[in-house]
Design a protein around this motif. Structure first.
Motif, PDB file in Angstrom:
ATOM      1  N   GLN A 186       7.813   1.421   0.900  1.00 38.75           N
ATOM      2  CA  GLN A 186       6.311   0.969   0.268  1.00 38.75           C
ATOM      3  C   GLN A 186       5.227   1.576   1.114  1.00 38.75           C
ATOM      4  N   THR A 242       1.918   4.266   0.056  1.00 40.78           N
ATOM      5  CA  THR A 242       0.525   3.914   0.082  1.00 40.78           C
ATOM      6  C   THR A 242      -0.206   4.586   1.117  1.00 40.78           C
ATOM      7  N   VAL A 291      -1.028  -3.548  -0.261  1.00 42.13           N
ATOM      8  CA  VAL A 291       0.321  -3.298  -0.758  1.00 42.13           C
ATOM      9  C   VAL A 291       1.046  -2.835   0.777  1.00 42.13           C
TER      10      VAL A 291
END
Length: 520
Positions: A359, A363, A395
């Motif tokens: 993740q 980003t 995020v």
């Protein structure tokens, strides 16, 4: 027996349950995380406040308001060595203090180090709030750093040793949950105090750190010492037994007590902990103590936590908007730390490490791409792109709060055997604060010279650490700390390392026997 089988038989080790006494004690102790988190949020927020910059860093303030100058890049507006020194001075002091805290924690217990940490933090907050020049301001930061060094070394150990094995992940993650609460509180306070027109709002932001420091210092006076610490630095098995029965909610604690006494005997025999941890037998723990906190900082979290208000302002957001964006990221951080607390003992550490790593990598690449294409050396970015960056940062923070944020504190504290636990945790904290200092001192120059590529830089490191977890970090969920050495002997790589040490030990014993026979 495979490591997965060991984890699956966790209920067979010790009896007991999680008690209200454990929850209350660990909640008080975990407030030490608020101190660390509060400082992370405050330092980034006050350095974006114009009255603060005007008083202590006038060159930066003048550069911001020189509308006739087009020589300074958006990425270089806040590139000040003195400003970086203000941020990093805390972490240099904390690094030195954490090494001293190892001896204090080993000799006098976890409570003593937590008490000293709260006291130093109170002194630093008062001095910083009353600062009249930059030297007084930095001295206050140094005192705060000493407090951070003591609390970060002792609090995670206290939490791991008090927690039942099957709930250790959730309870230890409470430390980082309070770090997140501290950061969020600081962002909210910064957002409110920057609206004070008299120009002394930054003094309130810095001075309010006295409150959590007081809670920790006074609360520690009423906390019990951990059974592990009682066994380690006293000979009172009776006290350790009584404490263990109280925190486990059962009188049947003999199995856990026997393991603690055995581990305590090994710990007392180790006269030189630093030399002991260098042995090949403890090589996996030493590697984790260095690389896990190192990788945590190379996620780029400092770029977000320390300087997100400055980065948002560089994109053209107003002072209040940049601070509000920091508040939003703080809320996201706390929410996902809570999620990590609820699932870490079920899904395991490795899964969260990997999911969060992927993740954060995604980003970093997207934020770097937007800034590289939309934010030049001068002017701002469109409102749509600015909002997109804020969303992507949220995020990213969610991924960090789910993985490397809490787990970088949890995993090292649970893998050390008692004889190297204090020095091992000191190494973890020293690496954390050393990297925080280096990043704090170099991030603004990096942002100035690398520009948007700084996010690709951290993205590359995020990829490396995710691969490292997949290959070299074994699962530790639900195993008692006294049984943790078994995960290394079952790991495909580490069993080769620790196995060779056993052969070396046998050879040393044979040599000692021969020498003894010759002397006889």
């Amino acid at each position: 027996m495979a490591a997965t089988e060991l984890v699956g038989k966790r209920q067979a080790y010790y009896k007991g349950r999680i008690t209200a006494f454990v929850i209350l004690s660990c909640t008080v102790a975990a407030t030490g995380g608020i101190l660390f988190g509060y400082d992370l949020g405050i330092s980034g927020g006050v350095t974006s406040m114009e009255p603060f910059l005007k008083k202590f860093f006038p060159d930066v303030y003048a550069e911001m308001h020189d509308k006739n100058s087009h020589a300074t890049s958006n990425y270089c507006k806040f590139d000040s060595q003195l400003l970086s020194t203000f941020t990093s001075s805390l972490y240099v002091a904390g690094l030195v203090a954490s090494l001293c805290a190892s001896w204090v924690t080993q000799a006098f217990g976890r409570r003593t180090s937590m008490l000293l940490g709260g006291a130093f933090f109170m002194a630093g907050a008062v001095l910083g709030a009353l600062a009249v020049n930059v030297y007084m301001l930095i001295l206050g930061r140094v005192l705060l750093g000493i407090g951070v060094g003591f609390t970060n070394q002792s609090v995670p150990l206290y939490l791991s040793e008090m927690a039942p094995p099957e709930h250790r992940g959730a309870i230890n993650n409470g430390f980082f949950f309070f770090v997140g609460l501290g950061t969020l509180s600081a962002n909210l306070i910064n957002y409110g105090t920057q609206k004070i027109h008299s120009g002394w709002g930054w003094r309130i932001s810095i001075g309010l750190a006295v409150l959590p420091a007081t809670v920790l210092a006074l609360g520690t006076l009423f906390l019990p010492e951990t059974p592990t610490s009682l066994i380690q630095h006293t000979d009172s098995v009776h006290k350790a037994t009584a404490t263990l029965q109280k925190i486990r909610g059962t009188d049947d604690v003999q199995a856990e007590l026997d393991h603690l006494i055995a581990a305590g005997g090994i710990s007392k025999a180790a006269q030189h902990p630093l030399r002991t941890i260098m042995r090949r037998k403890y090589r996996p723990q030493l590697v984790m103590a260095i690389l896990i906190p190192f990788f945590k900082h190379m996620t780029g979290i400092a770029a977000i936590t320390f300087y997100s208000p400055l980065i948002f302002r560089s994109m053209g957001l107003e002072e209040s908007s940049s601070l509000l964006s920091a508040v939003i990221t703080g809320v996201i951080d706390v929410v996902f730390i809570l999620i990590a607390m609820t699932v870490v003992d079920r899904v395991g550490r490795r899964t969260l490490f990997i999911v969060g790593g992927v993740q954060m990598l995604a980003t970093h690449v997207m934020v770097g791409g937007i800034l590289a294409t939309q934010l030049g050396d001068h002017g701002g970015v469109g409102k749509g792109y600015a909002n997109t960056v804020v969303v992507l940062v949220c995020v990213y923070v969610a991924g960090f709060g789910l993985s490397w944020g809490p787990l970088a504190w949890l995993v090292p504290t649970e893998i050390f055997p008692m004889e190297i636990r204090s020095i091992g945790q000191s190494i973890v904290v020293a690496v954390v604060l050393l990297l925080a200092s280096v990043v704090g001192q170099t991030l603004l120059p990096m942002l100035c010279h690398l520009r948007a590529a700084v996010f690709f830089f951290f993205g590359g490191w995020t990829l490396i650490m995710t691969v490292f977890v997949i290959l070299f970090v074994p699962e530790t969920k639900n195993l008692p700390m006294e049984k943790m050495d078994q995960i290394w002997t079952e790991h495909w790589f580490w069993k080769k390392v620790v196995g060779e040490d056993e052969e070396e030990e046998e050879e040393e014993e044979r040599k000692d026997t021969v020498l003894s026979d010759m002397m006889i």
